[in-house]
Motif scaffolding. Structure first.
Motif, mmCIF file in Angstrom:
data_model
loop_
_atom_site.group_PDB
_atom_site.id
_atom_site.type_symbol
_atom_site.label_atom_id
_atom_site.label_comp_id
_atom_site.label_asym_id
_atom_site.label_seq_id
_atom_site.Cartn_x
_atom_site.Cartn_y
_atom_site.Cartn_z
ATOM 1 N N ARG A 6 55.816 56.498 83.103
ATOM 2 C CA ARG A 6 55.940 55.215 83.273
ATOM 3 C C ARG A 6 54.888 54.310 82.765
ATOM 4 N NH1 ARG A 6 59.498 52.116 87.586
ATOM 5 N NH2 ARG A 6 59.621 50.007 86.871
ATOM 6 N N VAL A 7 54.848 53.341 81.938
ATOM 7 C CA VAL A 7 53.664 52.852 81.304
ATOM 8 C C VAL A 7 53.746 51.223 81.443
ATOM 9 C CG1 VAL A 7 52.476 52.575 79.203
ATOM 10 C CG2 VAL A 7 53.650 54.901 79.776
ATOM 11 N N LEU A 8 52.688 50.798 81.702
ATOM 12 C CA LEU A 8 52.733 49.237 81.756
ATOM 13 C C LEU A 8 51.572 48.844 80.595
ATOM 14 C CD1 LEU A 8 53.221 46.324 82.721
ATOM 15 C CD2 LEU A 8 50.971 46.682 84.366
ATOM 16 N N VAL A 9 52.232 48.080 79.440
ATOM 17 C CA VAL A 9 51.428 47.578 78.291
ATOM 18 C C VAL A 9 51.155 46.345 78.735
ATOM 19 C CG1 VAL A 9 51.501 46.876 75.754
ATOM 20 C CG2 VAL A 9 52.654 49.039 76.783
ATOM 21 N N VAL A 10 49.659 45.809 78.747
ATOM 22 C CA VAL A 10 49.117 44.603 79.114
ATOM 23 C C VAL A 10 48.402 44.112 77.903
ATOM 24 C CG1 VAL A 10 47.895 43.289 80.772
ATOM 25 C CG2 VAL A 10 48.841 45.480 81.402
ATOM 26 N N GLU A 11 48.948 43.169 77.094
ATOM 27 C CA GLU A 11 48.385 42.744 75.816
ATOM 28 C C GLU A 11 49.038 41.261 75.471
ATOM 29 O OE1 GLU A 11 47.005 41.761 72.733
ATOM 30 O OE2 GLU A 11 46.735 43.950 72.769
ATOM 31 N N ASP A 12 48.068 40.464 75.243
ATOM 32 C CA ASP A 12 48.454 38.905 75.015
ATOM 33 C C ASP A 12 49.160 38.747 73.780
ATOM 34 O OD1 ASP A 12 45.872 39.410 74.077
ATOM 35 O OD2 ASP A 12 45.752 37.168 74.014
ATOM 36 N N GLY A 37 46.733 38.958 82.465
ATOM 37 C CA GLY A 37 46.158 39.837 83.376
ATOM 38 C C GLY A 37 46.652 39.669 84.885
ATOM 39 N N GLY A 38 47.072 38.352 85.117
ATOM 40 C CA GLY A 38 47.830 37.890 86.308
ATOM 41 C C GLY A 38 49.098 38.590 86.309
ATOM 42 N N THR A 39 49.872 38.698 85.422
ATOM 43 C CA THR A 39 51.375 39.258 85.485
ATOM 44 C C THR A 39 50.868 40.650 85.816
ATOM 45 O OG1 THR A 39 52.127 37.678 84.192
ATOM 46 C CG2 THR A 39 53.324 39.652 84.220
ATOM 47 N N ALA A 40 49.872 41.333 85.077
ATOM 48 C CA ALA A 40 49.636 42.725 85.234
ATOM 49 C C ALA A 40 49.438 43.211 86.509
ATOM 50 C CB ALA A 40 48.504 43.135 84.061
ATOM 51 N N LEU A 41 48.633 42.219 87.364
ATOM 52 C CA LEU A 41 48.266 42.726 88.503
ATOM 53 C C LEU A 41 49.474 42.634 89.769
ATOM 54 C CD1 LEU A 41 44.712 41.069 88.980
ATOM 55 C CD2 LEU A 41 45.157 43.578 88.978
ATOM 56 N N VAL A 61 43.741 36.296 83.887
ATOM 57 C CA VAL A 61 42.886 37.341 84.680
ATOM 58 C C VAL A 61 42.422 38.310 83.533
ATOM 59 C CG1 VAL A 61 42.496 39.306 86.355
ATOM 60 C CG2 VAL A 61 43.835 37.530 86.747
ATOM 61 N N HIS A 62 40.800 38.345 83.035
ATOM 62 C CA HIS A 62 40.339 39.064 82.186
ATOM 63 C C HIS A 62 40.689 40.736 82.235
ATOM 64 C CE1 HIS A 62 37.520 40.777 79.469
ATOM 65 N NE2 HIS A 62 37.248 39.527 78.627
ATOM 66 N N GLY A 63 40.854 41.595 81.362
ATOM 67 C CA GLY A 63 41.215 42.824 81.488
ATOM 68 C C GLY A 63 40.098 43.602 82.125
ATOM 69 N N ASP A 64 38.754 43.226 82.203
ATOM 70 C CA ASP A 64 37.792 43.799 82.944
ATOM 71 C C ASP A 64 38.132 44.011 84.306
ATOM 72 O OD1 ASP A 64 36.632 44.389 80.297
ATOM 73 O OD2 ASP A 64 34.717 43.023 80.549
ATOM 74 N N GLU A 65 38.422 42.407 84.833
ATOM 75 C CA GLU A 65 38.556 42.122 86.177
ATOM 76 C C GLU A 65 40.030 43.128 86.588
ATOM 77 O OE1 GLU A 65 38.344 40.933 90.008
ATOM 78 O OE2 GLU A 65 36.899 41.041 88.388
ATOM 79 N N VAL A 66 40.904 43.081 85.900
ATOM 80 C CA VAL A 66 41.985 44.160 86.148
ATOM 81 C C VAL A 66 41.786 45.295 86.547
ATOM 82 C CG1 VAL A 66 44.497 44.978 85.091
ATOM 83 C CG2 VAL A 66 43.668 42.269 84.668
ATOM 84 N N ALA A 67 40.686 45.698 85.546
ATOM 85 C CA ALA A 67 40.406 47.275 85.662
ATOM 86 C C ALA A 67 39.524 47.564 87.189
ATOM 87 C CB ALA A 67 39.551 47.613 84.617
ATOM 88 N N ARG A 68 38.740 46.404 87.275
ATOM 89 C CA ARG A 68 37.876 46.609 88.416
ATOM 90 C C ARG A 68 38.890 46.439 89.665
ATOM 91 N NH1 ARG A 68 34.928 42.433 85.873
ATOM 92 N NH2 ARG A 68 33.032 43.172 85.132
ATOM 93 N N LEU A 95 34.422 52.004 79.863
ATOM 94 C CA LEU A 95 34.771 53.236 80.815
ATOM 95 C C LEU A 95 33.886 53.126 82.127
ATOM 96 C CD1 LEU A 95 34.238 56.024 77.913
ATOM 97 C CD2 LEU A 95 36.356 55.416 79.048
ATOM 98 N N GLY A 96 32.887 52.413 81.997
ATOM 99 C CA GLY A 96 31.941 51.939 83.441
ATOM 100 C C GLY A 96 32.877 51.219 84.234
ATOM 101 N N LEU A 97 33.651 50.420 83.706
ATOM 102 C CA LEU A 97 34.661 49.648 84.796
ATOM 103 C C LEU A 97 35.510 50.368 85.300
ATOM 104 C CD1 LEU A 97 35.204 46.656 82.249
ATOM 105 C CD2 LEU A 97 33.937 46.560 84.207
ATOM 106 N N GLY A 98 35.935 51.526 84.815
ATOM 107 C CA GLY A 98 37.007 52.360 85.537
ATOM 108 C C GLY A 98 38.069 52.983 84.502
#
Length: 221
Positions: A6-12, A37-41, A61-68, A95-98
């Motif tokens: 099951r995959v979620l694709v997050v791309e604007d 990013g908001g919809t992804a969260l 919401v920026h992708g970095d913040e979504v990852a965090r 990678l450092g963001l997770g």
């Protein structure tokens, strides 16, 4: 036949997002799409995805913040960062963001499929053990709670609190530990949310009460 993923694709970029989703569906994957990013969260708050294909430069919401946030919430989803930035420093930062993997645009689609499948296999951890004490049975893998054989429906926070109490195996768990494990780092340490959650949890578990308050220390089951 490949295992279902099951995959979620997050791309604007909607055309690209839809093309990726269509291609992955042809590979027998279940795919949802979020264009910001908001919809992804929002989607990840109620759907457990095996893999999240996450663009880094997202609106709302920026992708970095979504990852965090996913990492801070201990999400089991594996993150594949998909971005136009492909130099080594950007990869290290992502990678450092997770993120679990990193793929720069433009990419070859068969490589994306291979990486998603590899992450999908890694997203299925060994099932945690069933926890039992005082007639209460909690199955973390199935998200199921029973008392004396009767199923009890709990909220996510109630479930998390009960799980921590059961894992303590009779030892006292402090309010601070419950806040740390069941909530996030932004929670007010002086909030009464633990006490309120404990009240509703006790009510749902019914009589006789199995959760004991240890004044000035915490709670135990």
């Amino acid at each position: 036949m490949p295992e279902a993923v099951r995959v979620l694709v997050v791309e604007d970029e909607r055309v690209l997002a839809d093309a990726i989703a269509t291609g992955l569906r042809r590979e027998a994957m279940a795919v949802d799409v979020a264009y910001d990013g908001g919809t992804a969260l929002e989607k990840t708050s109620y759907i457990d995805y095996d893999v999240i294909v996450l663009d880094r430069d997202l609106p709302v919401v920026h992708g970095d913040e979504v990852a965090r946030r996913l990492v801070s919430e201990r999400s089991a989803s594996r993150i594949l960062m998909l971005t136009a930035a492909g130099d080594v420093d950007d990869k290290v930062e992502g990678l450092g963001l997770g993120a679990d993997d990193y793929l720069a645009k433009p990419f070859v689609f068969i490589e994306l499929v291979a990486r998603v499948r590899a992450l999908g296999r890694r997203s299925a951890p060994a099932l945690p053990p069933v926890l039992e004490r005082a007639g209460v049975r909690l199955d973390p893998g199935k998200r199921l709670v029973e008392r004396d054989g009767k199923e009890i429906v709990l909220t996510k926070k109630e479930f998390a609190v009960l799980e921590e109490l059961l894992r303590a195996d009779g030892a006292v768990v402090s309010q601070e530990d419950l806040l740390d494990k069941a909530w996030d780092e932004n929670i007010d340490p002086f909030t009464n949310v633990v006490r309120v959650t404990m009240m509703t949890l006790r009510k749902k578990l019914g009589e006789p009460q199995v959760i004991e308050t240890v004044p000035g220390v915490g709670y135990k089951l």
